[in-house]
Design a protein around this motif. Structure first.
Motif, PDB file in Angstrom:
ATOM      1  N   ALA A 185       7.012 130.713  38.349  1.00 13.67           N
ATOM      2  CA  ALA A 185       8.301 130.056  38.552  1.00 13.67           C
ATOM      3  C   ALA A 185       9.432 131.064  38.370  1.00 13.67           C
ATOM      4  CB  ALA A 185       8.434 128.850  37.627  1.00 13.67           C
ATOM      5  N   GLY A 186      10.470 130.691  37.642  1.00 14.47           N
ATOM      6  CA  GLY A 186      11.613 131.587  37.484  1.00 14.47           C
ATOM      7  C   GLY A 186      11.626 132.307  36.158  1.00 14.47           C
ATOM      8  N   ASP A 187      10.447 132.465  35.545  1.00  8.66           N
ATOM      9  CA  ASP A 187      10.388 132.977  34.182  1.00  8.66           C
ATOM     10  C   ASP A 187       9.341 134.076  34.046  1.00  8.66           C
ATOM     11  OD1 ASP A 187      11.045 133.118  31.521  1.00  8.66           O
ATOM     12  OD2 ASP A 187       9.772 131.448  30.918  1.00  8.66           O
ATOM     13  N   PRO A 188       9.469 135.170  34.802  1.00  2.00           N
ATOM     14  CA  PRO A 188       8.444 136.210  34.743  1.00  2.00           C
ATOM     15  C   PRO A 188       8.371 136.912  33.396  1.00  2.00           C
ATOM     16  CG  PRO A 188      10.327 136.936  36.055  1.00  2.00           C
ATOM     17  CD  PRO A 188      10.527 135.477  35.767  1.00  2.00           C
ATOM     18  N   GLU A 189       9.442 136.819  32.583  1.00  2.00           N
ATOM     19  CA  GLU A 189       9.393 137.456  31.272  1.00  2.00           C
ATOM     20  C   GLU A 189       8.359 136.800  30.368  1.00  2.00           C
ATOM     21  OE1 GLU A 189      12.140 136.443  32.751  1.00  2.00           O
ATOM     22  OE2 GLU A 189      13.116 138.335  33.263  1.00  2.00           O
TER      23      GLU A 189
ATOM     24  N   LYS B 114      10.887 141.893  39.254  1.00  4.14           N
ATOM     25  CA  LYS B 114      11.205 141.302  37.956  1.00  4.14           C
ATOM     26  C   LYS B 114      10.138 141.648  36.916  1.00  4.14           C
ATOM     27  CE  LYS B 114      14.120 137.384  39.292  1.00  4.14           C
ATOM     28  NZ  LYS B 114      14.292 135.915  39.189  1.00  4.14           N
ATOM     29  N   LEU B 115       8.883 141.678  37.344  1.00  4.81           N
ATOM     30  CA  LEU B 115       7.813 142.023  36.413  1.00  4.81           C
ATOM     31  C   LEU B 115       7.980 143.454  35.896  1.00  4.81           C
ATOM     32  CD1 LEU B 115       4.688 140.422  38.155  1.00  4.81           C
ATOM     33  CD2 LEU B 115       5.993 139.534  36.214  1.00  4.81           C
ATOM     34  N   ILE B 116       8.401 144.358  36.766  1.00  9.57           N
ATOM     35  CA  ILE B 116       8.593 145.745  36.324  1.00  9.57           C
ATOM     36  C   ILE B 116       9.828 145.859  35.438  1.00  9.57           C
ATOM     37  CG2 ILE B 116       8.816 148.151  37.061  1.00  9.57           C
ATOM     38  CD1 ILE B 116       6.122 146.721  37.657  1.00  9.57           C
ATOM     39  N   ASN B 117      10.837 145.067  35.708  1.00 12.08           N
ATOM     40  CA  ASN B 117      11.996 145.050  34.816  1.00 12.08           C
ATOM     41  C   ASN B 117      11.570 144.700  33.391  1.00 12.08           C
ATOM     42  OD1 ASN B 117      14.155 145.780  36.497  1.00 12.08           O
ATOM     43  ND2 ASN B 117      14.291 143.712  37.349  1.00 12.08           N
TER      44      ASN B 117
ATOM     45  N   SER C 211       8.023 139.710  46.548  1.00 12.06           N
ATOM     46  CA  SER C 211       8.564 141.046  46.297  1.00 12.06           C
ATOM     47  C   SER C 211       9.559 141.017  45.145  1.00 12.06           C
ATOM     48  CB  SER C 211       9.241 141.579  47.563  1.00 12.06           C
ATOM     49  OG  SER C 211       8.312 141.693  48.628  1.00 12.06           O
ATOM     50  N   LEU C 212      10.379 139.969  45.112  1.00 12.50           N
ATOM     51  CA  LEU C 212      11.346 139.844  44.018  1.00 12.50           C
ATOM     52  C   LEU C 212      10.624 139.660  42.689  1.00 12.50           C
ATOM     53  CD1 LEU C 212      14.267 139.562  43.037  1.00 12.50           C
ATOM     54  CD2 LEU C 212      14.116 137.103  43.583  1.00 12.50           C
ATOM     55  N   LEU C 213       9.556 138.868  42.692  1.00 12.68           N
ATOM     56  CA  LEU C 213       8.770 138.680  41.472  1.00 12.68           C
ATOM     57  C   LEU C 213       8.223 140.009  40.970  1.00 12.68           C
ATOM     58  CD1 LEU C 213       7.220 137.034  39.335  1.00 12.68           C
ATOM     59  CD2 LEU C 213       5.416 136.695  41.038  1.00 12.68           C
TER      60      LEU C 213
END
Length: 587
Positions: free
Chosen positions: A286-290, A363-366, A358-360
């Motif tokens: 969802a919107g919470d990859p952290e 975000k995962l690398i962030n 791609s955006l996910l």
């Protein structure tokens, strides 16, 4: 592709969860006794005799249609078991066919809902039999006469050559109208067509095609079709050591297991499954990859609380029986690498672009950028203290490396130079802190002396080239220190009676995935004859239907762990592809 039935050699279904892989079992005899539920169809014998094992059994061609045959003094009979792929609730269909002579048969059906704890209300509705308990109902349709005795439904009948008697078990929510009457023969034809058409897409035509196709079918069957989630195995609590406590519930979607499963499917021509899993991943995260979890429910559920079922004694008295999995909330940094690798491979093999995927990945690398240097529980989900596991750091490097490639391809935007520096920093850190110069081997974790079979993935992930002396040294060290007499590979040293790095007592068998990884590595460093020999020894461990559990017990000479296991069938495929590409196979 919604749930799975495990059928024993004596014709007994001893494990079936309805309506999903992770639902409560209605047949749980696998983890207890017949009192916990089973459904046996086979030749009738004396009341005090043990049920006879089938003389032959096989899958019909490249399918999941199981055929079991018994030769009796009065003739031969065949039982065909299958679950038709369908949009509605799952069905289990069993067809009894006379082959020769006149054979007396018996169906013994003992349904026990909630993992063997609840006796359902069984009654007739017209010509049909229904079992109801709470929200669930199971309908039995057959032309054979049935009768109840001792809380069990029996059918006794005789078959002659060409005669066919069908049984269909259908799940339905108990508050709804009865399910439509089944069409067993039409379903059989449709099921055969489905698998034939699916297998035709396989692009592998090498010398190990039989083993590869059987593994691919098994992986496809572990896919939960409604959502695209992939379970690690359809069972819970089959022990890693007979009589031991290493018993876990594998009926969930591990990001790692699903990602490597997709890698194998993509390499053999299957894109649709990859697309479905990618969609599942985006919904689950969802919107919470952290707060990425290492595993989810097959529809993306996050809460997988672990509990013990104390009324079940366990497979061959191997307790406790667990449902749910407390490892869901562990920190395992390697999953970022597996997810990035799967998305990268999908991109490389022509999977249609998805901007959010791609955006996910970005975000995962962030997140990983500020967390890669933390200790974690690692690939093996240790329940001891967190450590700086080398494999976790290597896979963090993989995550950054594959994302850099995504940016370089123009399909994503990100701080390219900063992440190139990050990739170099992780690589340097691993080589400085995770490598033992004196022994010329990487180690399980920073500063440790122990080895770990996950280190075999270093060359396969491209972290170092196969001809690097540190890679060769690591392979040879694992062969010396983690291999059994048969040449199979343990995951890591266990502590026996005392809790070791994984926080658990007891031992376990040789881990089949790790043994395939060793064969893969041996081929990569040019020892192809040795690789082929090990690979073919591993193929010989499969059961009579070509299926593999998680581990092999070299002392008892038997498979152990949850079954069938995706994490064993995936590297089988990968190693076969590598050996075929290198020409390293016999005649």
């Amino acid at each position: 592709m919604q749930t799975a039935a495990l059928v024993c050699r004596d014709g007994s279904v001893d494990w079936l969860c309805l309506p999903r892989f992770d639902s409560h079992a209605i047949f749980a005899g696998l983890l207890g006794t017949e009192e916990h539920g089973f459904w046996r169809v086979g030749p009738a014998g004396p009341a005090d005799a043990e049920p006879a094992f089938a003389d032959r059994r096989r899958y019909r061609g490249d399918s999941l249609i199981l055929e079991s045959e018994w030769d009796t003094p009065r003739g031969t009979v065949r039982v065909t078991d299958f679950m038709p792929p369908r949009d509605g609730a799952p069905q289990l269909i069993r067809i009894v066919e006379g082959v020769s002579g006149r054979v007396r048969m018996r169906s013994s059906l003992r349904m026990r809902f909630s993992y063997g704890r609840i006796v359902p209300w069984v009654h007739k509705v017209g010509e049909r039999t229904v079992a109801v308990a709470g929200p669930d109902s199971v309908w039995i349709d057959t032309e054979a006469e049935t009768h109840g005795k001792d809380l069990t439904t029996y059918s006794d009948f005789t078959v002659t050559p060409g005669e066919r008697i069908t049984f269909t078990l259908s799940w339905q929510p108990s508050h709804k109208e009865p399910p439509a009457l089944p069409d067993p023969e039409g379903s059989l034809e449709a099921t055969a067509d489905f698998w034939r058409e699916w297998v035709e897409h396989c692009t592998y035509h090498g010398p190990y095609r039989e083993a590869v196709v059987r593994s691919l079918i098994t992986l496809k069957a572990l896919t939960y079709a409604p959502t695209g989630g992939i379970v690690a195995a359809p069972t819970t609590s089959l022990p890693e050591e007979i009589g031991g406590v290493r018993n876990w519930d594998y009926r969930y979607t591990w990001l790692r297991d699903a990602a490597i499963t997709l890698s194998s499917l993509l390499r053999t021509g299957y894109r649709e499954e990859a697309r479905a899993w990618r969609d599942w991943l985006l919904r689950a995260v969802a919107g919470d990859p952290e707060n990425l979890q290492i595993m989810y429910g097959i529809a993306g559920e996050r809460e997988l609380g672990e509990a013990e079922l104390d009324w079940l004694p366990g497979y061959e008295n191997s307790g406790p029986v667990r449902v749910g999995n407390g490892a869901a909330n562990q920190l395992q940094l390697d999953v970022y690498g597996e997810v990035a690798e799967a998305l990268h491979l999908g991109h490389m093999t022509g999977l249609s672009r998805n901007d959010y995927a791609s955006l996910l990945q970005i975000k995962l690398i962030n997140y990983l950028e500020t967390h890669w240097d933390q200790p974690d529980e690692g690939i093996w989900e240790v329940r001891g203290p967190r450590r700086h596991f080398v494999h976790s750091k290597v896979m963090a490097w993989v995550a950054v490396d594959r994302t850099i490639k995504l940016i370089e391809s123009g399909d994503a935007d990100g701080p390219l130079e900063r992440w190139q520096t990050l990739r170099d920093d992780i690589h340097r850190d691993v080589c400085e802190k995770g490598y033992d110069k004196e022994r010329n081997t990487f180690t399980q974790s920073y500063g440790s002396q122990e080895l770990d079979a996950s280190l075999l993935l270093i060359p396969q992930m491209g972290f170092l080239p196969p001809d690097d002396k540190r890679v060769i040294g690591t392979i040879e060290a694992i062969q010396r220190e983690l291999s059994t007499e048969d040449g199979f590979v343990l995951r890591y040293p266990t502590a026996g009676e005392e809790a070791g790095v994984d926080g658990l007592e007891g031992d376990e068998g040789a881990f089949l995935a790790c043994s395939f990884w060793l064969a893969d590595d041996l081929a990569m460093i040019g020892r192809v004859d040795e690789a082929r020999t090990l690979f073919e020894k591993l193929l010989a461990l499969r059961n009579d239907l070509g299926l593999l559990a998680e581990e092999w017990d070299p002392r008892l000479q038997r498979q152990v762990g949850n079954f069938p296991q995706a994490f064993s069938h995936v590297p089988l495929i990968d190693t076969a592809l590598r050996l075929t590409a290198s020409g390293a196979y016999g005649g």
